[in-house]
Design a protein around this motif. Structure first.
Motif, PDB file in Angstrom:
ATOM      1  N   PRO A  16      14.591   8.180  19.641  1.00  0.00           N
ATOM      2  CA  PRO A  16      16.050   8.938  19.550  1.00  0.00           C
ATOM      3  C   PRO A  16      16.883   7.786  19.486  1.00  0.00           C
ATOM      4  N   GLY A  17      18.078   8.302  18.656  1.00  0.00           N
ATOM      5  CA  GLY A  17      19.071   7.220  18.515  1.00  0.00           C
ATOM      6  C   GLY A  17      18.948   6.043  17.445  1.00  0.00           C
ATOM      7  N   LEU A  18      17.814   5.801  17.132  1.00  0.00           N
ATOM      8  CA  LEU A  18      17.362   4.664  16.012  1.00  0.00           C
ATOM      9  C   LEU A  18      17.711   5.407  14.408  1.00  0.00           C
ATOM     10  N   LYS A  19      18.353   4.830  13.975  1.00  0.00           N
ATOM     11  CA  LYS A  19      18.954   5.021  12.678  1.00  0.00           C
ATOM     12  C   LYS A  19      17.929   4.425  11.577  1.00  0.00           C
ATOM     13  N   VAL A  20      17.884   5.425  10.603  1.00  0.00           N
ATOM     14  CA  VAL A  20      16.478   4.872   9.557  1.00  0.00           C
ATOM     15  C   VAL A  20      17.156   5.250   8.255  1.00  0.00           C
ATOM     16  N   ALA A  21      17.011   4.356   7.302  1.00  0.00           N
ATOM     17  CA  ALA A  21      17.384   4.685   5.691  1.00  0.00           C
ATOM     18  C   ALA A  21      15.957   4.836   5.062  1.00  0.00           C
ATOM     19  N   LEU A  22      15.979   5.493   3.893  1.00  0.00           N
ATOM     20  CA  LEU A  22      14.829   5.849   3.129  1.00  0.00           C
ATOM     21  C   LEU A  22      15.607   5.897   1.935  1.00  0.00           C
ATOM     22  N   CYS A  23      14.609   5.638   0.770  1.00  0.00           N
ATOM     23  CA  CYS A  23      14.961   5.853  -0.650  1.00  0.00           C
ATOM     24  C   CYS A  23      14.830   7.368  -0.926  1.00  0.00           C
ATOM     25  N   ALA A  24      15.437   7.977  -1.601  1.00  0.00           N
ATOM     26  CA  ALA A  24      15.444   9.205  -2.179  1.00  0.00           C
ATOM     27  C   ALA A  24      13.884   9.503  -2.598  1.00  0.00           C
ATOM     28  N   GLU A  25      13.510  10.751  -2.607  1.00  0.00           N
ATOM     29  CA  GLU A  25      12.114  11.116  -2.844  1.00  0.00           C
ATOM     30  C   GLU A  25      11.745  10.867  -4.415  1.00  0.00           C
ATOM     31  N   GLN A  26      12.862  11.120  -5.310  1.00  0.00           N
ATOM     32  CA  GLN A  26      12.564  10.873  -6.400  1.00  0.00           C
ATOM     33  C   GLN A  26      12.410   9.347  -7.068  1.00  0.00           C
ATOM     34  N   VAL A  27      12.766   8.433  -6.181  1.00  0.00           N
ATOM     35  CA  VAL A  27      12.892   7.212  -6.451  1.00  0.00           C
ATOM     36  C   VAL A  27      11.292   6.706  -6.017  1.00  0.00           C
ATOM     37  N   PRO A  28      10.706   5.792  -6.550  1.00  0.00           N
ATOM     38  CA  PRO A  28       9.365   5.046  -6.398  1.00  0.00           C
ATOM     39  C   PRO A  28       9.317   4.718  -4.731  1.00  0.00           C
ATOM     40  N   CYS A  29      10.300   4.110  -4.190  1.00  0.00           N
ATOM     41  CA  CYS A  29      10.103   3.525  -2.873  1.00  0.00           C
ATOM     42  C   CYS A  29      10.311   4.719  -1.824  1.00  0.00           C
ATOM     43  N   GLY A  30      11.058   5.837  -2.235  1.00  0.00           N
ATOM     44  CA  GLY A  30      11.058   7.135  -1.654  1.00  0.00           C
ATOM     45  C   GLY A  30       9.766   7.673  -1.760  1.00  0.00           C
ATOM     46  N   SER A  31       9.147   7.917  -2.645  1.00  0.00           N
ATOM     47  CA  SER A  31       7.751   8.745  -2.791  1.00  0.00           C
ATOM     48  C   SER A  31       6.776   7.792  -1.917  1.00  0.00           C
ATOM     49  N   ALA A  32       6.558   6.534  -2.162  1.00  0.00           N
ATOM     50  CA  ALA A  32       5.702   5.847  -1.499  1.00  0.00           C
ATOM     51  C   ALA A  32       5.772   5.934  -0.002  1.00  0.00           C
ATOM     52  N   LEU A  91       4.415   7.903   5.747  1.00  0.00           N
ATOM     53  CA  LEU A  91       4.707   8.661   6.563  1.00  0.00           C
ATOM     54  C   LEU A  91       3.702   9.822   6.832  1.00  0.00           C
ATOM     55  N   ASP A  92       3.170  10.645   5.714  1.00  0.00           N
ATOM     56  CA  ASP A  92       2.261  11.542   5.751  1.00  0.00           C
ATOM     57  C   ASP A  92       0.828  10.888   6.265  1.00  0.00           C
ATOM     58  N   THR A  93       0.652   9.750   5.908  1.00  0.00           N
ATOM     59  CA  THR A  93      -0.590   9.074   6.297  1.00  0.00           C
ATOM     60  C   THR A  93      -0.757   8.919   7.757  1.00  0.00           C
ATOM     61  N   ALA A  94       0.630   8.534   8.387  1.00  0.00           N
ATOM     62  CA  ALA A  94       0.673   8.237   9.595  1.00  0.00           C
ATOM     63  C   ALA A  94       0.663   9.337  10.601  1.00  0.00           C
ATOM     64  N   GLY A  95       1.098  10.566   9.997  1.00  0.00           N
ATOM     65  CA  GLY A  95       1.382  11.692  10.706  1.00  0.00           C
ATOM     66  C   GLY A  95       2.642  11.832  11.454  1.00  0.00           C
ATOM     67  N   VAL A  96       3.619  10.923  10.690  1.00  0.00           N
ATOM     68  CA  VAL A  96       4.914  11.022  11.192  1.00  0.00           C
ATOM     69  C   VAL A  96       6.019  11.808  10.595  1.00  0.00           C
ATOM     70  N   ALA A  97       6.763  12.493  11.351  1.00  0.00           N
ATOM     71  CA  ALA A  97       8.005  13.316  10.745  1.00  0.00           C
ATOM     72  C   ALA A  97       9.181  12.539  11.167  1.00  0.00           C
ATOM     73  N   LEU A  98      10.049  12.059  10.257  1.00  0.00           N
ATOM     74  CA  LEU A  98      11.045  11.252  10.251  1.00  0.00           C
ATOM     75  C   LEU A  98      12.249  11.860   9.503  1.00  0.00           C
ATOM     76  N   THR A  99      13.251  11.989  10.091  1.00  0.00           N
ATOM     77  CA  THR A  99      14.597  12.240   9.475  1.00  0.00           C
ATOM     78  C   THR A  99      15.553  11.246   9.461  1.00  0.00           C
ATOM     79  N   PRO A 100      15.696  10.504   8.283  1.00  0.00           N
ATOM     80  CA  PRO A 100      16.710   9.672   8.044  1.00  0.00           C
ATOM     81  C   PRO A 100      18.066   9.966   7.790  1.00  0.00           C
ATOM     82  N   VAL A 101      18.830   8.926   8.238  1.00  0.00           N
ATOM     83  CA  VAL A 101      20.316   9.076   8.296  1.00  0.00           C
ATOM     84  C   VAL A 101      20.811   9.070   6.829  1.00  0.00           C
ATOM     85  N   THR A 102      20.188   8.434   5.951  1.00  0.00           N
ATOM     86  CA  THR A 102      20.529   8.401   4.502  1.00  0.00           C
ATOM     87  C   THR A 102      19.499   8.213   3.772  1.00  0.00           C
ATOM     88  N   LEU A 103      19.742   8.906   2.511  1.00  0.00           N
ATOM     89  CA  LEU A 103      18.735   8.723   1.139  1.00  0.00           C
ATOM     90  C   LEU A 103      19.304   8.015   0.288  1.00  0.00           C
TER      91      LEU A 103
END
Length: 255
Positions: free
Chosen positions: A136-152, A157-169
């Motif tokens: 809680p309270g930790l802010k995370v950035a991801l690349c957008a899904e269509q970008v290679p770093c985002g799809s990776a 995250l799927d492999t780790a079974g982690v559901a993450l909601t980033p604050v920005t894509l």
């Protein structure tokens, strides 16, 4: 060299008349003039250096780079933006271009890249794993899904079974990393090479699931390359032992 030069947005609508036919011998004579290279954002630091080395080896040549997310670059090329070479951070984006417009040679991976968790120097949030990113309270950035770093990132995250909601894509990996450098987020999933280039301001946290999200980077001369001779020479230079040393030093892996 016009390092990091962005192709103007209007160039997307341009179609060059009288483009040279693909061909030419890499490393042969007559390597002059501009060679326009569309390359994934994560290649910016290394390709700037590789471009300078290429120009030194071929007096009269100029390398013009357009760095951005691979999906955006593919869209620009298929819309008509003139480019000699495309180096993508994932095979599917180069495949989309070559399916539409063709390639003058067979695309082949020249490096691989692996994700890490980028955090501020000293890791003030104490991030040790992907699971920590859901605190809680930790802010995370991801690349957008269509970008290679985002799809990776999604694969990891799927492999780790982690559901993450980033604050920005972000549109590319540089954007995600910038959020960490500016203190706008606590962490971001980016490539190992990007954190190495951003040291000491940014540190990397390795995580085992990244082994399931390694990206191959292919490169090819495009069929409608305006300067095919220089384009083939540039690709050969990228694949040379000299350039491999530059890429390895930056943290890229052999394909």
């Amino acid at each position: 060299m016009k390092a990091g030069t962005s192709i103007a947005a209007g160039a997307v609508a341009l179609v060059l008349a009288g483009c040279g036919a693909p061909g030419g011998e890499a490393g042969g004579g007559g390597v002059t003039g501009p060679v326009t290279v569309f390359a994934a954002a994560s290649l910016a630091a290394t390709f700037d250096r590789i471009g300078r080395d290429f120009e030194a080896a071929h007096p009269g040549s100029t390398v013009v780079f357009n760095f951005a997310g691979s999906s955006a670059l593919a869209t620009q090329i298929t819309a008509g933006a003139p480019a000699d070479v495309f180096a993508s951070a994932a095979p599917q984006h180069l495949a989309a271009v070559t399916t539409a417009d063709g390639a003058a040679d067979t695309p082949a991976a020249f490096v691989r890249n692996q994700l890490v968790i980028a955090v501020a120097a000293g890791n003030p949030a104490g991030v040790r794993s992907l699971g920590d990113l859901t605190r809680p309270g930790l802010k995370v950035a991801l690349c957008a899904e269509q970008v290679p770093c985002g799809s990776a990132a999604l694969r990891a995250l799927d492999t780790a079974g982690v559901a993450l909601t980033p604050v920005t894509l972000e549109a590319d990996v540089r954007g995600a990393l910038a959020k960490v450098r500016l203190g706008e987020v606590d962490a971001a999933l980016v490539y190992r090479t990007d954190t190495r280039a951003a040291a000491p301001d940014v540190a990397a946290v390795e995580f085992p699931e990244s082994a399931q999200a390694v990206n191959d980077y292919p490169i090819a001369v495009l069929a409608d390359a305006p300067n095919p001779t220089a384009a083939h020479a540039f690709v050969a230079h990228v694949r040379s032992a000299q350039s491999r040393a530059v890429l390895t030093e930056a943290g890229f892996q052999a394909p």
